[in-house]
Design an enzyme around this catalytic site. Structure first.
Site, mmCIF file in Angstrom:
data_model
loop_
_atom_site.group_PDB
_atom_site.id
_atom_site.type_symbol
_atom_site.label_atom_id
_atom_site.label_comp_id
_atom_site.label_asym_id
_atom_site.label_seq_id
_atom_site.Cartn_x
_atom_site.Cartn_y
_atom_site.Cartn_z
ATOM 1 N N ASP A 106 0.852 -1.177 0.000
ATOM 2 C CA ASP A 106 0.000 0.000 0.000
ATOM 3 C C ASP A 106 0.901 1.244 0.000
ATOM 4 O O ASP A 106 2.112 1.156 0.244
ATOM 5 C CB ASP A 106 -0.885 -0.059 1.252
ATOM 6 C CG ASP A 106 -1.737 1.174 1.426
ATOM 7 O OD1 ASP A 106 -2.328 1.649 0.446
ATOM 8 O OD2 ASP A 106 -1.809 1.670 2.567
ATOM 9 N N ASP A 113 -0.361 5.203 0.926
ATOM 10 C CA ASP A 113 -0.698 6.122 2.021
ATOM 11 C C ASP A 113 -0.850 5.353 3.335
ATOM 12 O O ASP A 113 -1.592 4.367 3.408
ATOM 13 C CB ASP A 113 -2.003 6.854 1.709
ATOM 14 C CG ASP A 113 -1.855 7.815 0.547
ATOM 15 O OD1 ASP A 113 -1.457 8.969 0.773
ATOM 16 O OD2 ASP A 113 -2.140 7.400 -0.593
ATOM 17 N N ASP A 131 -2.222 -0.510 5.903
ATOM 18 C CA ASP A 131 -2.641 0.039 7.190
ATOM 19 C C ASP A 131 -4.135 0.212 7.355
ATOM 20 O O ASP A 131 -4.641 0.306 8.479
ATOM 21 C CB ASP A 131 -1.998 1.416 7.395
ATOM 22 C CG ASP A 131 -2.616 2.472 6.481
ATOM 23 O OD1 ASP A 131 -3.113 3.498 6.985
ATOM 24 O OD2 ASP A 131 -2.617 2.261 5.247
#
Length: 247
Positions: A27, A29, A202
């Site tokens: 990922d 961001d 996240d």
């Protein structure tokens, strides 16, 4: 589903590679850069793109970025990336040579975009339009969450779209836009095929990637604190992600 308290740090990447080929799905961001008040306010290390390409070389090409951002937006921040990447929550997929993996996804209907434009006027939301979706950001005004979600769910029902939740963001996407789909698609082609997939992310939208990696014999790594999660391991901070990857 695992609770974050029970999650340990993952084994060293080199130790995993000693056991089998590993494919990394990363990922962006909240995993490689800190989340900011708006999508264009992030702080990106100047050489991050080069570091990711170098990581891909070390991993024999088995590294893919899988982001909610559109691919052109990723490349605005990282430069041209001769590596696998998937944008718009995994529905737009490119191989290292720039060729498309799978069919080219459709943009949101023009009528839906028009309604979004009308909705955000004086609403306090920030609208981020993408080639294959749109996002309502409300980090600066968290009290807007319920209003935005109600609007997005109504719009999705009217135009056969899906709503995705993230950290202070509500997104509208075409059906089939999820990061697990990107993992499965890449794992069917060289050099990913046959490797052990590891997804690092996240946010809630990364759960699809965690589940796909686990189904294919690998696992997910959660960055930060969030529960419940399908991830097997956890890294507390973005700095720990860089250390684990050797970036």
């Amino acid at each position: 589903m695992h609770g974050q308290i029970s999650l340990e740090a993952p084994p060293a990447l080199e130790a995993l590679r000693g056991e089998s080929d590993v494919a990394l799905f990363l990922d962006f961001d909240g995993t490689l850069v800190e989340i900011a008040e708006g999508p264009e306010k992030i702080s990106v290390p100047a050489d991050l793109g080069k570091r990711l390409v170098d990581l891909g070389d070390r991993m024999d090409g088995r590294v893919a970025l899988v982001s909610g951002r559109a691919i052109p937006n990723l490349e605005n921040h990282l430069g041209q990336l001769p590596m696998a990447r998937a944008g718009s929550h995994g529905i737009a997929r490119l191989l290292p040579d720039g060729s498309t993996l799978g069919t080219e996804p459709e943009a949101l209907p023009a009528a839906a975009i028009a309604l979004l434009d009308d909705f955000i006027r004086d609403s306090g939301f920030m609208l981020e339009t993408k080639p294959h979706g749109a996002a309502l950001h409300y980090r600066a005004a968290p009290e807007l969450e319920e209003t935005g979600l109600e609007f997005a769910e109504k719009l999705a029902a009217e135009h056969d779209l899906h709503v995705k939740r993230g950290k202070s963001v509500i997104e509208l996407v075409r059906p089939g836009a999820d990061k697990g789909g990107a993992v499965r698609a890449f794992m069917e082609v060289p050099p990913f095929a046959g490797a052990r997939p590891v997804f690092v992310g996240d946010d809630i939208t990364d759960e699809d990637g965690f589940k796909a990696a686990e189904e294919l014999g690998g696992f997910g790594i959660l960055v930060g604190d969030r529960s419940p999660t399908s991830a097997k391991y956890r890294l507390p901070e973005i700095a720990d992600v860089y250390d684990w990857l050797g970036l």
